[in-house]
Design an enzyme around this catalytic site. Structure first.
Site, mmCIF file in Angstrom:
data_model
loop_
_atom_site.group_PDB
_atom_site.id
_atom_site.type_symbol
_atom_site.label_atom_id
_atom_site.label_comp_id
_atom_site.label_asym_id
_atom_site.label_seq_id
_atom_site.Cartn_x
_atom_site.Cartn_y
_atom_site.Cartn_z
ATOM 1 N N GLY A 8 0.841 -1.194 0.000
ATOM 2 C CA GLY A 8 0.000 0.000 0.000
ATOM 3 C C GLY A 8 0.872 1.238 0.000
ATOM 4 N N CYS A 9 0.406 2.259 0.629
ATOM 5 C CA CYS A 9 1.107 3.540 0.702
ATOM 6 C C CYS A 9 2.495 3.367 1.324
ATOM 7 C CB CYS A 9 0.263 4.508 1.534
ATOM 8 S SG CYS A 9 1.123 5.986 2.036
ATOM 9 N N PHE A 10 3.523 3.838 0.631
ATOM 10 C CA PHE A 10 4.865 3.656 1.186
ATOM 11 C C PHE A 10 5.121 4.520 2.410
ATOM 12 C CE2 PHE A 10 6.561 5.995 -2.875
ATOM 13 C CZ PHE A 10 6.120 7.233 -2.434
ATOM 14 N N CYS A 12 3.061 4.678 4.918
ATOM 15 C CA CYS A 12 2.622 3.773 5.996
ATOM 16 C C CYS A 12 3.644 2.671 6.228
ATOM 17 C CB CYS A 12 1.283 3.125 5.660
ATOM 18 S SG CYS A 12 -0.113 4.244 5.557
ATOM 19 N N THR A 13 4.050 2.030 5.143
ATOM 20 C CA THR A 13 4.958 0.891 5.249
ATOM 21 C C THR A 13 6.287 1.324 5.848
ATOM 22 O OG1 THR A 13 3.898 0.089 3.228
ATOM 23 C CG2 THR A 13 5.828 -1.099 3.972
#
EC number: 1.8.4.11
Length: 170
Positions: A8-10, A12-13
């Site tokens: 998903g959104c980098f 977040c990761t």
């Protein structure tokens, strides 16, 4: 060692993985597409084929690939195709990009184990693909959450995800 993950959104990761000991470097970027040197705007358009990813360089004396996969699957939804929460599009797909045959085998076995244990209510759709050209994201994406904790997306989406992960480590 190196691992490349699209969950998903980098932002977040990256924020989640920053909480782990044993990581030497986390770089947000793009992989899996066809456009050379894509920009964030191009990737977000969904026309380049790239996933938002993080590339991790980690110390194998402190972490192993199984640890990395465990955090990856614990901190995103691998059962939703081309989306994570309200982030929708192929750039937000769940994908593991392996750098060697051992990583491929471990990733496939990890997914098989999760499936057999019925960890998730729905089938896992995470792709396991060979790593190809990695394009670093623009500088303003690096350490985004820590630099922008009060930005609305960070406060509403990333903060709860990071807090939940940190709590799970206790």
């Amino acid at each position: 060692m190196k691992a490349t993950l699209g969950g998903g959104c980098f932002w977040c990761t990256e924020a989640v993985f920053q909480k782990l000991e044993g990581l030497n470097e986390i770089i947000p970027g793009y992989m899996g597409g066809t456009t050379p040197n894509p920009s964030y705007e191009e990737v977000c358009s969904g026309t380049t084929g790239h996933a938002e990813v993080i590339q991790i360089n980690y110390d194998e004396d402190q972490l192993n690939y199984q640890d990395i996969l465990g955090v990856f699957f614990k901190t995103h939804d691998p059962t939703t195709l081309n989306r994570q929460g309200n982030d929708i599009g192929t750039q937000y797909r769940s994908e593991i990009f392996y750098h060697n045959e051992e990583q491929r085998e471990q990733a496939e076995a990890f997914i098989k184990g999760l499936t057999e244990q019925q960890v998730f209510d729905r089938p896992i759709v995470t792709k396991v693909s060979p790593a190809d050209t990695f394009y670093e994201a623009e500088d303003y994406h690096v350490n985004y959450f820590n630099r922008n904790p009060n930005q609305p997306y960070c406060a509403a989406v990333i903060r709860p995800k990071v807090d939940k992960f940190v709590k799970s480590l206790a």
